[in-house]
Design an enzyme around this catalytic site. Structure first.
Site, PDB file in Angstrom:
ATOM      1  N   LYS A  54     -29.049  56.385  47.891  1.00 47.31           N
ATOM      2  CA  LYS A  54     -28.160  55.226  47.743  1.00 47.31           C
ATOM      3  C   LYS A  54     -27.029  55.218  48.763  1.00 47.31           C
ATOM      4  O   LYS A  54     -25.893  54.864  48.459  1.00 47.31           O
ATOM      5  CB  LYS A  54     -27.609  55.135  46.314  1.00 47.31           C
ATOM      6  CG  LYS A  54     -28.672  55.218  45.224  1.00 47.31           C
ATOM      7  CD  LYS A  54     -29.862  54.300  45.499  1.00 47.31           C
ATOM      8  CE  LYS A  54     -29.478  52.818  45.541  1.00 47.31           C
ATOM      9  NZ  LYS A  54     -30.642  51.968  45.966  1.00 47.31           N
ATOM     10  N   HIS A 116     -34.457  62.963  51.638  1.00 44.22           N
ATOM     11  CA  HIS A 116     -33.183  63.162  50.930  1.00 44.22           C
ATOM     12  C   HIS A 116     -32.898  64.655  50.733  1.00 44.22           C
ATOM     13  O   HIS A 116     -32.054  65.017  49.907  1.00 44.22           O
ATOM     14  CB  HIS A 116     -33.227  62.483  49.555  1.00 44.22           C
ATOM     15  CG  HIS A 116     -33.223  60.984  49.590  1.00 44.22           C
ATOM     16  ND1 HIS A 116     -32.409  60.267  50.433  1.00 44.22           N
ATOM     17  CD2 HIS A 116     -33.928  60.074  48.867  1.00 44.22           C
ATOM     18  CE1 HIS A 116     -32.613  58.969  50.219  1.00 44.22           C
ATOM     19  NE2 HIS A 116     -33.527  58.827  49.302  1.00 44.22           N
ATOM     20  N   SER A 146     -23.898  53.204  42.647  1.00 39.67           N
ATOM     21  CA  SER A 146     -25.203  52.668  42.999  1.00 39.67           C
ATOM     22  C   SER A 146     -26.333  53.518  42.424  1.00 39.67           C
ATOM     23  O   SER A 146     -27.347  52.988  41.942  1.00 39.67           O
ATOM     24  CB  SER A 146     -25.332  52.589  44.528  1.00 39.67           C
ATOM     25  OG  SER A 146     -26.538  51.988  44.910  1.00 39.67           O
TER      26      SER A 146
END
Length: 293
Positions: A54, A116, A146
């Protein structure tokens, strides 16, 4: 102030979660490639966009894809985002074509890859080979707001999370969200950026001057593009255009508001003050700062 974010003994856990080298992960992350990163078969011309979830990942990936293709949108518009840009550590149960490792083997070089993973569990050969790495970071208050919505939007990934934001904030501060601790992730990669040939982009800077981000990526990748092509790429990747492009139920979760300062709609005054104390302690002497609005 650390007690403010202390977790209860019955805190929420992602179904099928596991921990690898102190990083909290979900069952959709391939454990075999974490243990044996050589399985990735990294190539020297691989390009990685790395971020905490995010943080503007999808935006930067779309920009980078168009830059690699010198502004030609044919590939980007004819193939689904998740099929042409492998999420390398991802292994979804219901989408075998989106298995990161398999997808990496099925696309041509130079490969654009998403990750990630924190730096200490990232494939070390990619760092040793000098692969191009674009790091994207977003202020942690907007990131957690988020990510909280992302958890609720995609129960297949995160389980049926029914907790409120206050509880989720505690999970975030304690590194009990998928992909672990934001501070460890960000500071680990920031140190690498300072020492190596990597590009660091702040989400807030990109929002204020998206064209500058396009220029920086193109220069970093040694793509000599005209001003006209730079402008076209920047426009194609505007938030409004991207949100229109990502129309599917799954895809909409990746493009929500994109606002700077949206965290104000989630944090209480007490939570904000407590978070600031944690932030200031962990980020001191790092030389890295973020804009909050």
């Amino acid at each position: 102030m650390a007690d403010y974010f202390k977790l209860n003994s019955d805190y929420y856990e992602v179904p099928g979660h596991f921990t690898f080298k102190d990083v909290y992960l979900s069952k959709y992350v391939r454990k075999d490639t974490l243990e044996r990163p050589e399985l990735y078969q990294i190539k020297s011309d691989d390009i990685f966009v790395v971020s905490f979830p995010k943080s503007g990942t999808t935006w930067v990936l779309e920009l980078t894809q168009l830059i690699i293709n010198k502004g030609d949108p044919t590939y980007s518009e004819s193939v689904n985002h998740f099929d042409r840009i492998p999420f390398m550590e991802f292994e979804p149960e219901n989408y075998p074509k989106r298995n990161g490792l398999t997808a990496m083997q099925n696309i041509e070089s130079p490969r654009l890859l998403k990750s990630h993973l924190p730096i200490h569990v990232f494939p070390p050969q990619a760092l040793q080979m000098g692969c191009k790495i674009i790091l994207v970071a977003r202020n942690p208050k907007d990131t957690v707001a988020s990510y909280y919505n992302f958890y609720q939007a995609l129960p297949p990934l995160f389980g049926d999370y029914k907790g409120d934001f206050s509880n989720y904030l505690k999970l975030f501060v304690n590194g009990k969200v998928v992909f672990g601790d934001w501070f460890d992730f960000t500071l680990g990669w920031w140190k690498y950026v300072e020492e190596k040939n990597a590009l660091f982009l702040k989400y807030e800077d990109m929002k204020r001057d998206p064209r500058d981000a396009t220029v920086k990526i193109s220069e970093y990748l040694n793509c000599n593009l005209s001003d006209e092509v730079i402008d076209e790429i920047t426009e194609r990747c505007s938030f409004a255009r991207m949100k229109t492009k990502f129309q599917g139920v799954e895809e909409r979760a990746f493009m929500r508001k994109g606002a700077i300062g949206d965290w104000k709609h989630y944090f209480t005054v007490a939570e904000n003050e407590a978070f600031d104390e944690v932030y200031n302690e962990k980020m001191k002497d790092s030389g890295l700062s973020f804009d909050w609005e």
